[in-house]
Write a protein that holds these residues in place. Structure first.
Motif, PDB file in Angstrom:
ATOM      1  N   GLY A   1       0.786  -1.218   0.000  1.00 19.76           N
ATOM      2  CA  GLY A   1       0.000   0.000   0.000  1.00 19.76           C
ATOM      3  C   GLY A   1       0.822   1.274   0.000  1.00 19.76           C
ATOM      4  N   VAL A   2       2.077   1.226  -0.444  1.00 19.39           N
ATOM      5  CA  VAL A   2       2.913   2.421  -0.444  1.00 19.39           C
ATOM      6  C   VAL A   2       2.571   3.309  -1.626  1.00 19.39           C
ATOM      7  CG1 VAL A   2       5.268   3.249  -0.497  1.00 19.39           C
ATOM      8  CG2 VAL A   2       4.734   1.117   0.652  1.00 19.39           C
TER       9      VAL A   2
ATOM     10  N   PRO B   1       9.691   5.990  -7.519  1.00 18.78           N
ATOM     11  CA  PRO B   1      11.083   6.411  -7.470  1.00 18.78           C
ATOM     12  C   PRO B   1      11.272   7.792  -8.086  1.00 18.78           C
ATOM     13  CG  PRO B   1      10.959   4.109  -8.071  1.00 18.78           C
ATOM     14  CD  PRO B   1       9.547   4.618  -8.049  1.00 18.78           C
ATOM     15  N   GLY B   2      12.029   8.626  -7.386  1.00 15.33           N
ATOM     16  CA  GLY B   2      12.246   9.993  -7.837  1.00 15.33           C
ATOM     17  C   GLY B   2      11.417  11.010  -7.082  1.00 15.33           C
ATOM     18  N   ASP B   3      10.262  10.580  -6.564  1.00 13.41           N
ATOM     19  CA  ASP B   3       9.461  11.479  -5.735  1.00 13.41           C
ATOM     20  C   ASP B   3      10.166  11.719  -4.408  1.00 13.41           C
ATOM     21  OD1 ASP B   3       7.498  11.585  -7.623  1.00 13.41           O
ATOM     22  OD2 ASP B   3       6.084  10.278  -6.582  1.00 13.41           O
ATOM     23  N   PRO B   4       9.972  12.884  -3.775  1.00  8.77           N
ATOM     24  CA  PRO B   4      10.532  13.108  -2.443  1.00  8.77           C
ATOM     25  C   PRO B   4       9.880  12.195  -1.415  1.00  8.77           C
ATOM     26  CG  PRO B   4       9.065  14.910  -3.049  1.00  8.77           C
ATOM     27  CD  PRO B   4       9.247  14.064  -4.284  1.00  8.77           C
ATOM     28  N   LEU B   5      10.569  11.972  -0.311  1.00  9.39           N
ATOM     29  CA  LEU B   5      10.085  11.107   0.759  1.00  9.39           C
ATOM     30  C   LEU B   5       9.276  11.948   1.750  1.00  9.39           C
ATOM     31  CD1 LEU B   5      13.371   9.069   1.296  1.00  9.39           C
ATOM     32  CD2 LEU B   5      11.293   8.276   0.129  1.00  9.39           C
ATOM     33  N   VAL B   6       7.975  12.031   1.528  1.00  3.80           N
ATOM     34  CA  VAL B   6       7.098  12.874   2.343  1.00  3.80           C
ATOM     35  C   VAL B   6       6.141  11.986   3.120  1.00  3.80           C
ATOM     36  CG1 VAL B   6       5.487  14.814   2.344  1.00  3.80           C
ATOM     37  CG2 VAL B   6       7.223  14.637   0.555  1.00  3.80           C
ATOM     38  N   ASP B   7       6.047  12.212   4.442  1.00  5.77           N
ATOM     39  CA  ASP B   7       5.156  11.380   5.250  1.00  5.77           C
ATOM     40  C   ASP B   7       3.755  11.977   5.312  1.00  5.77           C
ATOM     41  OD1 ASP B   7       5.174  13.412   7.181  1.00  5.77           O
ATOM     42  OD2 ASP B   7       6.494  12.341   8.550  1.00  5.77           O
TER      43      ASP B   7
ATOM     44  N   LEU C   1      11.853   2.285   1.526  1.00 10.89           N
ATOM     45  CA  LEU C   1      12.033   3.652   2.024  1.00 10.89           C
ATOM     46  C   LEU C   1      10.678   4.359   2.135  1.00 10.89           C
ATOM     47  CD1 LEU C   1      15.156   4.772  -0.047  1.00 10.89           C
ATOM     48  CD2 LEU C   1      15.055   4.591   2.440  1.00 10.89           C
ATOM     49  N   ARG C   2       9.862   4.199   1.124  1.00 11.21           N
ATOM     50  CA  ARG C   2       8.569   4.888   1.114  1.00 11.21           C
ATOM     51  C   ARG C   2       7.584   4.285   2.116  1.00 11.21           C
ATOM     52  NH1 ARG C   2       9.034   8.536  -2.657  1.00 11.21           N
ATOM     53  NH2 ARG C   2      10.762   8.178  -4.114  1.00 11.21           N
ATOM     54  N   ALA C   3       7.653   2.981   2.297  1.00  8.18           N
ATOM     55  CA  ALA C   3       6.801   2.354   3.310  1.00  8.18           C
ATOM     56  C   ALA C   3       7.179   2.834   4.704  1.00  8.18           C
ATOM     57  CB  ALA C   3       6.928   0.836   3.223  1.00  8.18           C
TER      58      ALA C   3
ATOM     59  N   PHE D   1      12.917   5.986  18.448  1.00 11.78           N
ATOM     60  CA  PHE D   1      12.171   5.250  19.463  1.00 11.78           C
ATOM     61  C   PHE D   1      11.154   4.282  18.858  1.00 11.78           C
ATOM     62  CE2 PHE D   1      13.480   9.326  21.188  1.00 11.78           C
ATOM     63  CZ  PHE D   1      14.168   8.931  22.321  1.00 11.78           C
ATOM     64  N   SER D   2      11.280   4.004  17.583  1.00  2.71           N
ATOM     65  CA  SER D   2      10.325   3.125  16.917  1.00  2.71           C
ATOM     66  C   SER D   2      10.382   1.710  17.490  1.00  2.71           C
ATOM     67  CB  SER D   2      10.632   3.088  15.420  1.00  2.71           C
ATOM     68  OG  SER D   2       9.805   2.161  14.762  1.00  2.71           O
ATOM     69  N   THR D   3       9.238   1.053  17.510  1.00  5.02           N
ATOM     70  CA  THR D   3       9.193  -0.361  17.890  1.00  5.02           C
ATOM     71  C   THR D   3       9.019  -1.251  16.663  1.00  5.02           C
ATOM     72  OG1 THR D   3       6.810  -0.217  18.289  1.00  5.02           O
ATOM     73  CG2 THR D   3       8.269   0.124  20.182  1.00  5.02           C
ATOM     74  N   GLY D   4       9.046  -0.658  15.484  1.00  4.01           N
ATOM     75  CA  GLY D   4       8.935  -1.417  14.245  1.00  4.01           C
ATOM     76  C   GLY D   4      10.084  -1.092  13.306  1.00  4.01           C
ATOM     77  N   GLU D   5      10.419  -2.033  12.437  1.00  4.30           N
ATOM     78  CA  GLU D   5      11.497  -1.855  11.476  1.00  4.30           C
ATOM     79  C   GLU D   5      11.041  -2.365  10.110  1.00  4.30           C
ATOM     80  OE1 GLU D   5      14.762  -3.986  13.235  1.00  4.30           O
ATOM     81  OE2 GLU D   5      15.330  -2.277  14.501  1.00  4.30           O
ATOM     82  N   TYR D   6      11.706  -1.882   9.061  1.00  2.65           N
ATOM     83  CA  TYR D   6      11.380  -2.235   7.687  1.00  2.65           C
ATOM     84  C   TYR D   6      12.615  -2.886   7.070  1.00  2.65           C
ATOM     85  CZ  TYR D   6       7.379   0.818   8.494  1.00  2.65           C
ATOM     86  OH  TYR D   6       6.242   1.390   9.006  1.00  2.65           O
ATOM     87  N   ASP D   7      12.444  -4.081   6.541  1.00  3.44           N
ATOM     88  CA  ASP D   7      13.564  -4.914   6.152  1.00  3.44           C
ATOM     89  C   ASP D   7      14.132  -4.556   4.779  1.00  3.44           C
ATOM     90  OD1 ASP D   7      13.965  -8.449   5.410  1.00  3.44           O
ATOM     91  OD2 ASP D   7      15.425  -6.965   6.072  1.00  3.44           O
TER      92      ASP D   7
END
Length: 359
Positions: A10-11, A15-21, A329-331, A293-299
């Motif tokens: 669901g991301v 590629p090429g777009d900025p990384l915006v949350d 990165l985007r997820a 302080f995240s409790t989750g990680e992205y592999d």
């Protein structure tokens, strides 16, 4: 040792777009941990014995670090900071710096390449690192007293740290920053001394509020010296004037007596700067984190090693791997929360200690 990796379902974004949350924060800073190992055993970070180190086979190679960094730069990341553990323990540290320094942004600009270190090997390595393309240094030093340093770090290595700071000061790398964690009853009587030491070396001292990131989970808020207390102590020696335009920088800065010298405070606990945070963190074993302080990680390790071509051998799979890295990165950015919520009663300390996350 780490948290469960997340998926990339669901991301949005390509590629090429900025990384915006989701909160409009544009991510331009990637902290890259090179190892979880360290030459010190600071009481607020690691136990003296019984540490469970990452398997060497899981540590990212130089080629893998470079690939992630290139994809991140293509997505708008402009700053890489090398951390640990202690990054100077990597035998290939100069090659890592050389590879990353060669990366350019989509507009052809050089990357801002920095490093945080305890300084122990710096006297021998600062010139090779500078020649390889390192631009900035942060050096950790919590006390100027040898006996106290030994007690705090469980290692008698203050002379090597001081030699490293002197070498950095002479190298011309600027800005040069010295980091000190302020601790009640430990080094809070050295606040002024540490600033004067930094000024004598052409450096900026940055005080850091002690955070709940120790591997033993023994953090006690009562032992933390707060931003307000640090400023109160400094104000007894200097006239402090706030420096405007902080942006996404973690440290608030003040000028001293109206001059050009400054002091900084990173108040992650009492005055968090989450609303302007533009950082992502890559662990030494290839896990991406969107918050300290995240409790989750992205592999990312699985993306890199689950397909051919990840060790610098060009083949038809390279584009797919890069796309996979970009998707992670985007997820990670899409899953970022508005803040770390240390003051929330439901706050959970990360499973990893600071040495395994990367500073």
């Amino acid at each position: 040792m780490g948290d469960r990796p997340r998926t990339t379902t669901g991301v949005r974004g390509v590629p090429g777009d900025p990384l915006v949350d989701r909160f409009g924060r544009v991510h331009r800073d990637l902290r890259i941990s090179l190892t979880d190992r360290c030459s010190l055993r600071c009481t607020y970070c690691m136990p003296e014995q019984g540490n469970e180190w990452l398997a060497r086979s899981s540590i990212l190679t130089v080629d893998e670090i470079e690939r992630i960094a290139r994809v991140a730069a293509a997505a708008g990341v402009t700053t890489f900071r090398l951390t640990g553990g202690e990054p100077l323990l990597r035998a290939d540290i100069v090659e890592v710096v050389r590879r990353l320094a060669a990366i350019r942004t989509p507009r052809g600009a050089a990357i801002d390449l920095a490093m945080t270190t305890n300084g122990i090997r710096l006297a021998d390595l600062v010139e090779p690192l500078r020649e390889a393309g390192l631009r900035r240094l942060n050096i950790s030093i919590d006390t100027l007293r040898r006996d106290r340093f030994h007690e705090l770090t469980r290692r008698d290595r203050l002379p090597e740290v001081l030699a490293g700071i002197a070498a950095a000061a002479a190298s011309g790398l600027r800005p040069l920053k010295l980091n000190a964690v302020a601790m009640r009853g430990v080094n809070d009587d050295e606040i002024v001394d540490l600033v004067e030491f930094a000024l004598a070396h052409g450096a900026q001292l940055r005080f850091i509020e002690q955070m709940p990131l120790d591997a033993g989970h023994t953090w006690d808020r009562a032992s933390m010296v707060t931003r307000a207390e640090i400023l109160e102590t400094l104000a007894q020696r200097w006239r402090l004037t706030p420096v405007p335009g902080r942006g996404g920088a973690p440290a608030e800065k003040w000028t001293l007596d109206g001059g050009t010298a400054t002091v900084g405070v990173i108040a992650s606990v009492t005055a968090p700067f989450c609303g302007q945070c533009d950082r992502l963190r890559l662990t030494a074993d290839g896990q991406l984190r969107n918050c300290l302080f995240s409790t989750g990680e992205y592999d990312l390790l699985g993306v890199l090693r689950g397909a051919p071509g990840v060790h610098g051998v060009p083949d038809a799979g390279d584009a797919a791997i890069d796309a996979g890295v970009d998707a992670v990165l985007r997820a990670c950015v899409a899953g970022k929360l508005p803040g770390h919520a240390i003051d929330d009663p439901a706050f959970l300390q990360p499973a990893r200690g600071m040495n395994a996350i990367g500073g």
